[in-house]
Design a protein around this motif. Sequence first.
Motif, mmCIF file in Angstrom:
data_model
loop_
_atom_site.group_PDB
_atom_site.id
_atom_site.type_symbol
_atom_site.label_atom_id
_atom_site.label_comp_id
_atom_site.label_asym_id
_atom_site.label_seq_id
_atom_site.Cartn_x
_atom_site.Cartn_y
_atom_site.Cartn_z
ATOM 1 N N ARG A 62 0.831 -1.214 0.000
ATOM 2 C CA ARG A 62 0.000 0.000 0.000
ATOM 3 C C ARG A 62 0.865 1.263 0.000
ATOM 4 O O ARG A 62 0.536 2.250 -0.659
ATOM 5 N N VAL A 63 1.949 1.226 0.737
ATOM 6 C CA VAL A 63 2.839 2.394 0.799
ATOM 7 C C VAL A 63 3.441 2.683 -0.572
ATOM 8 O O VAL A 63 3.413 3.807 -1.071
ATOM 9 N N LEU A 64 3.977 1.637 -1.203
ATOM 10 C CA LEU A 64 4.652 1.821 -2.501
ATOM 11 C C LEU A 64 3.667 2.256 -3.574
ATOM 12 O O LEU A 64 3.956 3.130 -4.378
ATOM 13 N N ARG A 65 2.484 1.643 -3.560
ATOM 14 C CA ARG A 65 1.471 1.938 -4.567
ATOM 15 C C ARG A 65 1.085 3.413 -4.503
ATOM 16 O O ARG A 65 0.932 4.077 -5.503
ATOM 17 N N ASP A 66 0.969 3.964 -3.271
ATOM 18 C CA ASP A 66 0.420 5.312 -3.103
ATOM 19 C C ASP A 66 1.497 6.378 -2.914
ATOM 20 O O ASP A 66 1.184 7.524 -2.625
ATOM 21 N N LEU A 67 2.768 6.017 -3.058
ATOM 22 C CA LEU A 67 3.852 6.975 -2.816
ATOM 23 C C LEU A 67 3.803 8.112 -3.851
ATOM 24 O O LEU A 67 3.688 7.852 -5.041
ATOM 25 N N PRO A 68 3.885 9.392 -3.402
ATOM 26 C CA PRO A 68 3.889 10.508 -4.367
ATOM 27 C C PRO A 68 5.034 10.359 -5.369
ATOM 28 O O PRO A 68 6.127 9.916 -5.013
#
Lengths: 200, 323, 346
Positions: C304-310
């Motif tokens: 989830r972190v990687l997918r949504d990283l700016p």
Amino acid sequence: MPIEPTIKSRPVYGTLSPQPGTDHLFIADAEGAEAILDLAKSAPPGFFDAAEIVFIPRASGDGYLAALHALKPARFYEGPSIGAALPRLKQTFATAHMGLRLYLSGTEGLIGQAMQAALDAGIDHSSIQTEHRGSLARRVQCVHCKGVTEDVTTQPVTCSHCGLLLLVRDHYSRRLAAFQGVCINAEDQSEKVPVEEVFR
Amino acid sequence: MSAGTTKLDVTVADVVPVNELVTRFHFRPTNGGHLPTFSGGAHVVVEMREHEGATPRLNPYSLMSSPLNTAEYTISVRRDDVGRGGSLFMHRQVKPGDRMVISYPVNLFSLDLRAKKHLMIAGGIGITPFMAQTAQLASSSGNFELHYACRTASLFTYGDVLAERYGKRIHLYHDDRGEKIELARLLASQPLGTHLYICGPAPMIDWVRNTAAASGWPSETVHYEHFSAPKPGLPFDVTLAVSDKKIRVGEQQSLLEAIEAAGVDPPYLCRGGVCGQCETNVISSDGKFLHNDHWLSEEEHRSGKKIMPCVSRFEGRSLVLER
Amino acid sequence: MGIQFRTETFRDDFTFRNSPEHIRRFPFPFHEDSYMYAVNIEPHVPGPKGSVLENLIDVDEHYVSEMADRALVLAEDPLRCQSLPHMTLAGWDLLELLMTEQAKGYPEHFTLTRDGDNWHWINRPLGIDQKFVFGDLSTLPYGPMEYITRQSQGDFCILDQRDGNLWMDAGIVTTQADWSLDFDIGMNFFEWHAPVPLAHEKGVFTRALKFLLNIQQGQPARRLNWTMTINPRLDTSPENFHKWGPDRTTVTPENVGQKVHLRVELQSFWRLPRSNAMVFPIRCYLIKMDELATSKKWARRLHRVLRDLPEELATYKGLTRYRPTVVEWLAKHDDGAPTSSGFGPD
């Protein structure tokens, strides 16, 4: 043309102004002479009696020589390059006393290299007056081979030492007096990157 | 974390009168072992309690022992007969064997080790941080020169000790003999890369700073330390908006001490108007600020929006603080 | 007992891996399902037994091999270890800190005996037995900073404090996340962080500096930072970017588990006593995606972190080229179930 601050390490230059002090050392190249002449307009009487001017005319500065001489500084030196002037500057710093103030004007390469010599002599960079005039060409250090390429006007630029194609960053080192160059196509060196003239 | 720094439990190992005004105190760790190493120019905050359970008074004192000696710390305290009593307490009540609490060393007056030379100017009891700094520099072949002015020979705290240790590097000036530091000449003759350090009475600090600035010394090369002692004054009332408390600051109490007595603990490191930790926003005020700190700018002093409760006071109808 | 030190490499054949016990102690850096640059500084106090925070200076099973890799880097490029002339005293401070903490935390591996200035240091894993005089440069084979950091995991930056700022005036940096000590030495806190996107505008560095300037002796602090690295390579320096940069083009759906590593930096911040300088140890921990996925919670959350990283942060961290492949791989480990808050595995 004023230099826009981009990132916090990119030097921002001001406008030369007379500082309190017992001696005043001006180092300038080419159009940097104009900054000294502008300062002279607001300098107190006798200011240049305790001043030395080190001037590197380069291609476009011969026209300022007469006006600089007319300021009647205590000492005047004209040299072919900042590199040639550095031994003299180092000697000046080694024998100078507190109260010496430093004024650098002209290209970023000249400001950076004169400041580098001053830092080595124990002068704090924030006490040095600087004003950018003339060309925006950059000194770039290749982060890979450590060689410095002078008078860089293009983005990217080919390192004059190792031949890697370098992205010229705004990240700047006072100690090296250079911007950082990092290989632009390191992930895939077969990638073709257009070269543009951007630092004029 | 506590409001100040980590605390050290120490025992008074010795109390040595130095002259009619100054007494030296030696502290050793109560539980044995060594005290933390420190750097020349550091101070500790000493907690003084009139009796068991009393609210402590906290004063900063420069460490004057050699930073190389971690067996004990020493401080020197000048008796101030018209102050709030901190120095009188130290002089009259503290005896060898007493247990005390001091803070970890904090350095707000550090040497700039880039300096090609260190030029030190001391007045009176302002000599104490230089005792530690000269010891530190001497042990590492540092280049220093100390100019030290005092009223009379009998009050020349440690003048003889320093002259014996460092010889020609020490210059002593007796006010009562009309000896004066030739400051302009001294400043003009220093090699490039020299740093200047000043500790002493406020007028002396101002004199040296102003002369240095006029002689072209950049501000980065001029270092000074002057702890203000909180001054007694008229009592005043304060509203602490965040903690919803109304407090009264007593005549002999500092605003910071009054805030602490109400159970609110702003952070602090020096309690002398220097470190900036206890800086407090003013929400509203109707009256006059008596600023005594060296932290806020003149502009901030005039704005009436900030106060340093460790040393500054207020006179007027109402003061509301963001605490 | 003591630590079983692994023999492994961080280059060429890349034999680095974590033992199962080490996977469980990995300092996973995300306490929630998203990430933004922030001043996440907290007091550096000892943590749970068995965690990387059990001792304030952590030594683990990779110690011996990491020190061998550091020696290789320094032999190739001595500019990775530099100290401006005024920083020698701070080097002695660092030597004292690291010897003291390592001997305290791992007495079976390190011993320090002090008799005044006469010190005796024994480092059993590296086979070193050194008597020297504290403060006397002539009694050690290197300067104090280089001597002790050749025997301590992680990079070290020593900061001089003056004029209300911190100046990076010494350091040893051989396991860096793409920054150059040689270029940045002498810069102040804002200058060396200049290339970091988004954070300056948010005032992150102004607040962080204010906090760091006030760190006092005996009260160290810490924060975690992270990036990703292809292959377990410690030396991801800009100097060698043209050599390791091509690794980023080699990620395929089949090799993500072995090739892609989460790289976590445990940065701590200490006031040094004699010099009044600060030291920032930057300790690097690597974990393979296969190893990370042994914790269901970690795999879900990293997805989830990687997918949504700016995008700016992804670019800055150099993830652009392989992020989609890794996100796709991690998606298979994310059943959409909620994750518990906090860092640890479930």
